[in-house]
Design a protein around this motif. Sequence first.
Motif, short mmCIF file in Angstrom:
data_model
loop_
_atom_site.label_atom_id
_atom_site.label_comp_id
_atom_site.label_asym_id
_atom_site.label_seq_id
_atom_site.Cartn_x
_atom_site.Cartn_y
_atom_site.Cartn_z
N ALA A 197 0.81 -1.05 0.05
CA ALA A 197 -0.10 0.00 -0.05
C ALA A 197 0.78 1.49 0.04
N LYS A 198 2.04 1.07 0.73
CA LYS A 198 2.99 2.50 0.72
C LYS A 198 3.60 2.61 -0.84
N ALA A 199 4.10 1.54 -1.24
CA ALA A 199 4.43 1.74 -2.51
C ALA A 199 3.42 2.15 -3.55
N LEU A 200 2.42 1.84 -3.53
CA LEU A 200 1.29 2.28 -4.42
C LEU A 200 1.06 3.76 -4.02
N ALA A 201 1.08 4.05 -3.02
CA ALA A 201 0.68 5.55 -2.48
C ALA A 201 1.75 6.43 -3.13
N GLN A 202 2.86 6.20 -2.85
CA GLN A 202 4.13 6.83 -3.31
C GLN A 202 4.16 7.10 -4.80
N ARG A 203 3.74 6.04 -5.48
CA ARG A 203 3.64 6.05 -6.87
C ARG A 203 2.78 7.18 -7.40
N LEU A 204 1.43 7.02 -6.73
CA LEU A 204 0.49 7.89 -7.09
C LEU A 204 0.82 9.19 -6.72
N GLU A 205 1.52 9.66 -5.56
CA GLU A 205 1.99 11.11 -5.05
C GLU A 205 3.02 11.22 -6.14
N LYS A 206 3.90 10.74 -6.66
CA LYS A 206 4.82 10.89 -7.60
C LYS A 206 4.27 11.27 -9.11
N GLU A 207 3.21 10.50 -9.51
CA GLU A 207 2.44 10.77 -10.58
C GLU A 207 1.34 12.24 -10.72
N HIS A 208 0.97 12.31 -9.46
CA HIS A 208 -0.18 13.38 -9.21
C HIS A 208 0.36 14.32 -7.97
N ARG A 209 1.48 14.94 -8.29
CA ARG A 209 1.88 15.85 -7.02
C ARG A 209 0.90 16.73 -6.49
N ALA A 210 0.19 17.30 -7.46
CA ALA A 210 -1.00 18.47 -7.15
C ALA A 210 -2.01 17.87 -6.27
N LEU A 211 -2.42 16.63 -6.41
CA LEU A 211 -3.46 16.11 -5.63
C LEU A 211 -3.08 15.20 -4.61
N VAL A 212 -2.13 14.43 -4.75
CA VAL A 212 -1.98 13.28 -3.81
C VAL A 212 -0.69 13.30 -2.98
N ILE A 213 -0.85 13.19 -1.69
CA ILE A 213 0.23 13.10 -0.83
C ILE A 213 0.23 11.72 0.05
N SER A 214 1.56 11.47 0.29
CA SER A 214 1.58 9.89 1.02
C SER A 214 2.31 9.75 2.28
N VAL A 215 2.63 11.07 2.71
CA VAL A 215 3.22 11.27 4.09
C VAL A 215 2.51 12.01 5.02
N MET A 216 2.59 11.77 6.40
CA MET A 216 1.40 11.93 7.47
C MET A 216 1.58 13.12 7.85
N THR A 217 2.43 14.16 7.52
CA THR A 217 2.69 15.44 8.00
C THR A 217 1.46 16.37 7.63
N ARG A 218 0.71 16.74 8.48
CA ARG A 218 -0.50 17.47 8.34
C ARG A 218 -0.49 18.60 7.46
N SER A 219 0.83 19.34 7.70
CA SER A 219 1.17 20.70 7.19
C SER A 219 1.11 20.61 5.67
N ALA A 220 1.55 19.61 5.23
CA ALA A 220 1.91 19.31 3.78
C ALA A 220 0.50 18.81 3.21
N ARG A 221 -0.47 18.59 3.81
CA ARG A 221 -1.78 18.20 3.12
C ARG A 221 -2.86 19.15 2.60
N THR A 222 -2.28 20.39 2.81
CA THR A 222 -3.12 21.50 2.31
C THR A 222 -3.56 21.16 0.77
N GLY A 223 -4.87 21.43 0.68
CA GLY A 223 -5.44 21.01 -0.80
C GLY A 223 -5.06 19.66 -1.40
#
Length: 291
Positions: A197-223
């Motif tokens: 699941a982590k690898a898939l989340a990281q892959r989607l983050e890499k492919e869709h950086r404006a929409l997806v984040i895979s790290v738990m840091t709340r300050s990085a989740r805006t939008g």
Amino acid sequence: MSKTPVKVDGRQLVLTNLDKVLYPESGFTKAEVIDYYSRIAPVLLPHLAGRPLTVKRYPNGVEGQFFFEKNAPKHTPDWVRRVNLPVPGSTKDRESIDFALVEDLPTLVYYANLAALELHVPQWRVNEEGKAEEPDTLVFDLDPGAPATIVECCEVALLLREALAEDGLTASPKTSGNKGMQLYADWDGRAEPSAYAKALAQRLEKEHRALVISVMTRSARTGKVFIDWSQNNPAKTTVAPYSLRARAQPTVSTPLTWAEVETCQSPEELVFTTADVLERVADQGELFRRA
């Protein structure tokens, strides 16, 4: 304390304070909580069966204090099935806990009477001997960072559906009953689920950086939408399909059709209360895992 003796499928129970309001904004009472869980039981119980229960109890309603409860209370009836399981790293320094299993209507009503509004279960079951089996479910918890909403979660869910399909996995969506949603798939044990699941989340983050984040840091989740892959940790639980949530209104973690996910334009479209869910099940039957 008002007490009402009832018999549920041959089990004697004493229900208490049925007129107590647990959702003040809507006036939703404990009696209505018990009624909902009793009526939704045919589609809810299969999602709880064999899965050690964690409840979130609100004895004074959703605006009062709450507590998580894993260990079955001492006053739990002897007919409630329990399993003793190790809990490494317990905050209460316990080596093991007696978990309850909700596998029948009397047990479900018993917990509803305790104001156990939210029912949470892990992604694995126990066998007939009470031993933990390997995870049988993969879950992704999609959490929107404002101003993103469940609308953006739907976009990410579609990306996840496609990625999982490429690996031969069929995804099913549901609302969290809160602000986000979850995606489930039957898991075949091909890998360690959290790592997959982590690898898939990281892959989607890499492919869709404006929409997806895979790290738990709340300050990085805006939008963006946080794909919480860590829910696949065996020690973690996720709110069960058809469980109530402790919100202002009695909302429910509701199975969705993919058509609803594909066409969602506003968060309000995917907010469902107990009445909505009972009507959906009456009209459409069980949607989860066959959406």
